[in-house]
Scaffold this motif. Structure first.
Motif, PDB file in Angstrom:
ATOM      1  N   VAL A 290       0.843  -1.202   0.000  1.00 30.38           N
ATOM      2  CA  VAL A 290       0.000   0.000   0.000  1.00 30.38           C
ATOM      3  C   VAL A 290       0.878   1.251   0.000  1.00 30.38           C
ATOM      4  O   VAL A 290       0.556   2.249  -0.652  1.00 30.38           O
ATOM      5  N   GLY A 291       2.007   1.172   0.699  1.00 32.29           N
ATOM      6  CA  GLY A 291       2.960   2.276   0.661  1.00 32.29           C
ATOM      7  C   GLY A 291       3.458   2.537  -0.752  1.00 32.29           C
ATOM      8  O   GLY A 291       3.634   3.687  -1.161  1.00 32.29           O
ATOM      9  N   GLY A 292       3.656   1.462  -1.499  1.00 30.26           N
ATOM     10  CA  GLY A 292       4.074   1.609  -2.889  1.00 30.26           C
ATOM     11  C   GLY A 292       2.991   2.195  -3.771  1.00 30.26           C
ATOM     12  O   GLY A 292       3.281   2.865  -4.765  1.00 30.26           O
ATOM     13  N   LEU A 293       1.740   1.944  -3.408  1.00 30.58           N
ATOM     14  CA  LEU A 293       0.611   2.447  -4.203  1.00 30.58           C
ATOM     15  C   LEU A 293       0.264   3.892  -3.865  1.00 30.58           C
ATOM     16  O   LEU A 293      -0.398   4.573  -4.650  1.00 30.58           O
ATOM     17  N   GLY A 294       0.674   4.346  -2.677  1.00 32.58           N
ATOM     18  CA  GLY A 294       0.471   5.751  -2.342  1.00 32.58           C
ATOM     19  C   GLY A 294      -0.562   5.982  -1.251  1.00 32.58           C
ATOM     20  O   GLY A 294      -1.341   5.098  -0.885  1.00 32.58           O
ATOM     21  N   VAL A 295      -0.583   7.207  -0.764  1.00 36.09           N
ATOM     22  CA  VAL A 295      -1.402   7.564   0.392  1.00 36.09           C
ATOM     23  C   VAL A 295      -2.898   7.462   0.097  1.00 36.09           C
ATOM     24  O   VAL A 295      -3.703   7.151   0.999  1.00 36.09           O
ATOM     25  N   ASP A 296      -3.301   7.717  -1.143  1.00 37.09           N
ATOM     26  CA  ASP A 296      -4.726   7.610  -1.481  1.00 37.09           C
ATOM     27  C   ASP A 296      -5.242   6.196  -1.269  1.00 37.09           C
ATOM     28  O   ASP A 296      -6.377   5.999  -0.820  1.00 37.09           O
ATOM     29  N   LYS A 297      -4.405   5.212  -1.593  1.00 29.61           N
ATOM     30  CA  LYS A 297      -4.790   3.810  -1.392  1.00 29.61           C
ATOM     31  C   LYS A 297      -4.923   3.510   0.101  1.00 29.61           C
ATOM     32  O   LYS A 297      -5.830   2.790   0.526  1.00 29.61           O
ATOM     33  N   MET A 298      -4.040   4.081   0.898  1.00 22.42           N
ATOM     34  CA  MET A 298      -4.122   3.888   2.349  1.00 22.42           C
ATOM     35  C   MET A 298      -5.430   4.447   2.889  1.00 22.42           C
ATOM     36  O   MET A 298      -6.130   3.796   3.670  1.00 22.42           O
ATOM     37  N   HIS A 299      -5.774   5.671   2.467  1.00 25.58           N
ATOM     38  CA  HIS A 299      -7.014   6.289   2.939  1.00 25.58           C
ATOM     39  C   HIS A 299      -8.237   5.495   2.481  1.00 25.58           C
ATOM     40  O   HIS A 299      -9.260   5.467   3.178  1.00 25.58           O
ATOM     41  N   LYS A 300      -8.146   4.858   1.333  1.00 26.94           N
ATOM     42  CA  LYS A 300      -9.259   4.059   0.829  1.00 26.94           C
ATOM     43  C   LYS A 300      -9.451   2.789   1.652  1.00 26.94           C
ATOM     44  O   LYS A 300     -10.584   2.348   1.886  1.00 26.94           O
ATOM     45  N   LEU A 301      -8.348   2.207   2.115  1.00 29.29           N
ATOM     46  CA  LEU A 301      -8.423   0.932   2.842  1.00 29.29           C
ATOM     47  C   LEU A 301      -8.675   1.089   4.342  1.00 29.29           C
ATOM     48  O   LEU A 301      -9.242   0.195   4.977  1.00 29.29           O
TER      49      LEU A 301
ATOM     50  N   ASP B 179      -6.902 -10.876  14.757  1.00 31.48           N
ATOM     51  CA  ASP B 179      -5.452 -10.799  14.946  1.00 31.48           C
ATOM     52  C   ASP B 179      -4.776 -10.202  13.713  1.00 31.48           C
ATOM     53  O   ASP B 179      -3.919  -9.319  13.829  1.00 31.48           O
ATOM     54  N   GLY B 180      -5.167 -10.664  12.528  1.00 28.58           N
ATOM     55  CA  GLY B 180      -4.566 -10.165  11.299  1.00 28.58           C
ATOM     56  C   GLY B 180      -4.809  -8.682  11.098  1.00 28.58           C
ATOM     57  O   GLY B 180      -3.887  -7.928  10.747  1.00 28.58           O
ATOM     58  N   TYR B 181      -6.035  -8.251  11.337  1.00 25.59           N
ATOM     59  CA  TYR B 181      -6.352  -6.836  11.126  1.00 25.59           C
ATOM     60  C   TYR B 181      -5.694  -5.942  12.169  1.00 25.59           C
ATOM     61  O   TYR B 181      -5.250  -4.828  11.852  1.00 25.59           O
ATOM     62  N   ILE B 182      -5.603  -6.405  13.415  1.00 23.42           N
ATOM     63  CA  ILE B 182      -4.920  -5.624  14.441  1.00 23.42           C
ATOM     64  C   ILE B 182      -3.429  -5.497  14.100  1.00 23.42           C
ATOM     65  O   ILE B 182      -2.793  -4.471  14.381  1.00 23.42           O
ATOM     66  N   MET B 183      -2.867  -6.544  13.476  1.00 22.53           N
ATOM     67  CA  MET B 183      -1.453  -6.487  13.083  1.00 22.53           C
ATOM     68  C   MET B 183      -1.161  -5.332  12.127  1.00 22.53           C
ATOM     69  O   MET B 183      -0.060  -4.788  12.123  1.00 22.53           O
ATOM     70  N   LEU B 184      -2.142  -4.954  11.330  1.00 18.23           N
ATOM     71  CA  LEU B 184      -1.932  -3.825  10.415  1.00 18.23           C
ATOM     72  C   LEU B 184      -1.634  -2.540  11.172  1.00 18.23           C
ATOM     73  O   LEU B 184      -0.927  -1.664  10.667  1.00 18.23           O
ATOM     74  N   PHE B 185      -2.148  -2.435  12.405  1.00 16.05           N
ATOM     75  CA  PHE B 185      -1.887  -1.237  13.201  1.00 16.05           C
ATOM     76  C   PHE B 185      -0.450  -1.208  13.736  1.00 16.05           C
ATOM     77  O   PHE B 185      -0.011  -0.202  14.294  1.00 16.05           O
ATOM     78  N   ILE B 186       0.269  -2.309  13.574  1.00 14.84           N
ATOM     79  CA  ILE B 186       1.691  -2.341  13.917  1.00 14.84           C
ATOM     80  C   ILE B 186       2.522  -1.797  12.760  1.00 14.84           C
ATOM     81  O   ILE B 186       3.465  -1.027  12.969  1.00 14.84           O
ATOM     82  N   TYR B 187       2.142  -2.171  11.536  1.00 14.90           N
ATOM     83  CA  TYR B 187       3.001  -1.897  10.381  1.00 14.90           C
ATOM     84  C   TYR B 187       2.612  -0.670   9.566  1.00 14.90           C
ATOM     85  O   TYR B 187       3.486   0.014   9.029  1.00 14.90           O
ATOM     86  N   VAL B 188       1.328  -0.375   9.449  1.00 19.42           N
ATOM     87  CA  VAL B 188       0.919   0.771   8.619  1.00 19.42           C
ATOM     88  C   VAL B 188       1.479   2.095   9.150  1.00 19.42           C
ATOM     89  O   VAL B 188       1.931   2.933   8.353  1.00 19.42           O
ATOM     90  N   PRO B 189       1.499   2.333  10.478  1.00 13.39           N
ATOM     91  CA  PRO B 189       2.070   3.606  10.955  1.00 13.39           C
ATOM     92  C   PRO B 189       3.523   3.804  10.552  1.00 13.39           C
ATOM     93  O   PRO B 189       3.955   4.949  10.352  1.00 13.39           O
TER      94      PRO B 189
END
Length: 205
Positions: free
Chosen positions: A91-102, A121-131
């Motif tokens: 998502v970082g490679g796709l850009g900030v607009d993709k992040m806001h969409k997801l 568990d999987g979705y909470i893990m995203l809060f570790i890496y997306v920031p």
């Protein structure tokens, strides 16, 4: 090392020169993304992000669906962690607009009470890496993600609690200075929750 080289090649080279090699490269990176060694997963995730940034989403039509499926894998927390890190970097490679969409879908799923523990568990893990990938852009979502994290800290499954604690610690460590006004009200509310685990975790964070 190979994943690092591949990621650098795709960020520096014309996409049409490397496109023919994609079918042979992607399976290996997917396997590395599920490696038991955290450093291997991290390098593989960054390589995928660099490739997507260099070549665009259209060259990786199956990658995002695969990452979303693996994110909720019942097989292993290692698989979920690798998918979460890979998804964040892609998502970082796709850009900030993709992040806001997801992000709205990610938050709403993490908040649900009727999903299986491995899915939460999987979705909470995203809060570790997306920031880490979107440190500034993620800040606006802090008020929304703290509550699902606190609820996950009270989950009856230990691995969900462990993931939520890591996510909470990551957010507090990254945003304690810059977003204290967003963090404090949520944590203060948790101090008076009926669930003792939420009270305890709010104090920890």
């Amino acid at each position: 090392m190979a994943a690092q080289i591949i990621g650098n090649m795709y960020s520096l080279t014309d996409q049409k020169d490397l496109a023919p090699y994609l079918p042979g490269i992607i399976p290996g990176l997917k396997n590395s993304l599920l490696d038991p060694v955290p450093e291997v997963r991290s390098v593989s995730a960054r390589a995928l992000g660099a490739m997507v940034r260099g070549m665009g989403e259209s060259s990786f039509e199956d990658l995002l669906p695969w990452l979303m499926t693996t994110l909720t894998s019942e097989t292993s927390s290692v698989d979920r962690s690798g998918a979460a890190q890979g998804l964040a970097e892609v998502v970082g490679g796709l850009g900030v607009d993709k992040m806001h969409k997801l992000m709205p879908e990610i938050i709403s799923t993490a908040e649900r009470l009727d999903i299986a523990p491995h899915v939460k568990d999987g979705y909470i893990m995203l809060f570790i890496y997306v920031p880490s990938v979107f440190p500034d852009e993620f800040m606006q979502y802090i008020g929304e993600v703290v509550q699902p994290i606190l609820r996950a800290l009270a989950d009856e499954n230990e691995y969900v609690r462990d993931t939520a604690l890591r996510a909470g610690q990551r957010i507090v460590s990254m945003y304690a200075d810059s977003a204290i006004t967003l963090l404090l009200p949520q944590l203060e509310q948790g101090l008076f929750d009926d669930n003792w685990r939420i009270r305890y975790s709010s104090v920890q964070l």
